[in-house]
Design a protein around this motif. Sequence first.
Motif, PDB file in Angstrom:
ATOM      1  N   ARG A  98       0.807  -1.215   0.000  1.00 52.51           N
ATOM      2  CA  ARG A  98       0.000   0.000   0.000  1.00 52.51           C
ATOM      3  C   ARG A  98       0.844   1.271   0.000  1.00 52.51           C
ATOM      4  N   GLU A 102       0.718   3.959  -3.097  1.00 50.91           N
ATOM      5  CA  GLU A 102       0.282   5.339  -2.907  1.00 50.91           C
ATOM      6  C   GLU A 102       1.337   6.330  -3.377  1.00 50.91           C
ATOM      7  N   GLN A 177      -8.316   1.413  -3.897  1.00 46.30           N
ATOM      8  CA  GLN A 177      -8.371   2.271  -2.711  1.00 46.30           C
ATOM      9  C   GLN A 177      -9.581   1.943  -1.847  1.00 46.30           C
TER      10      GLN A 177
END
Length: 219
Positions: A98, A102, A177
């Motif tokens: 993650r 991002e 997301q």
Amino acid sequence: MTDGSSLRERLIDAGVDLVLSEGSASVGLRETARRAGVSHGAPRRYFPTHHALLSAVARRGFQDLGARFEAAVAGTSAPRGQLEALARVYVGYALERRGMFELMFRHDLLDSTPQASDQPRLRESTLPLFGHITELVARCRAEQEDAARRTDRPDEAVPPPAVVAAALWANLHGVAQLWAWGSLQLALGEQPLGSDPDHGQRDRIIAAVLDAHLGPVTP
């Protein structure tokens, strides 16, 4: 590998570890130097700015994702099958890594200048991934148009492949997301986190995304 390049790679390794464990906000030049076990001034030799370091870390992410894409499509030549494989890898990567995911698409944070003489700007090096998706969308479109001609169905006015690819990418990014936040599971009446261990529901959502942008698979 020279000592300088070895140290540069160590610093990037430390930055990757920080992104994966604590997120991109934790990746400062001093903290990266501390994690790599070098003086706080050492990163400046290779990364003149914070953005330059983040870009080098993000480049690792794109290399990793690109390798996963290649492995995922190795067993199929059909454009729709390749797109589905890429979509599953993309969402899976977002959930598994993650912090890196991002960072990779925050081009407002990433440096636009080359990091080494033999490397393009990071923004330019990410474009082939989108270009590949656009190419697959175009191939799917060609197959659909051919099927429409064979069945005497009139062609519908559709956006260019790049626009469809951009919408498809944005949709998959949103799926990743919202799934990571537990929102999709909540909307579907499931446990928000840790559910769907076999990825069945997630794969059904991905299939629905492809149908929405490319049309359903026709026999």
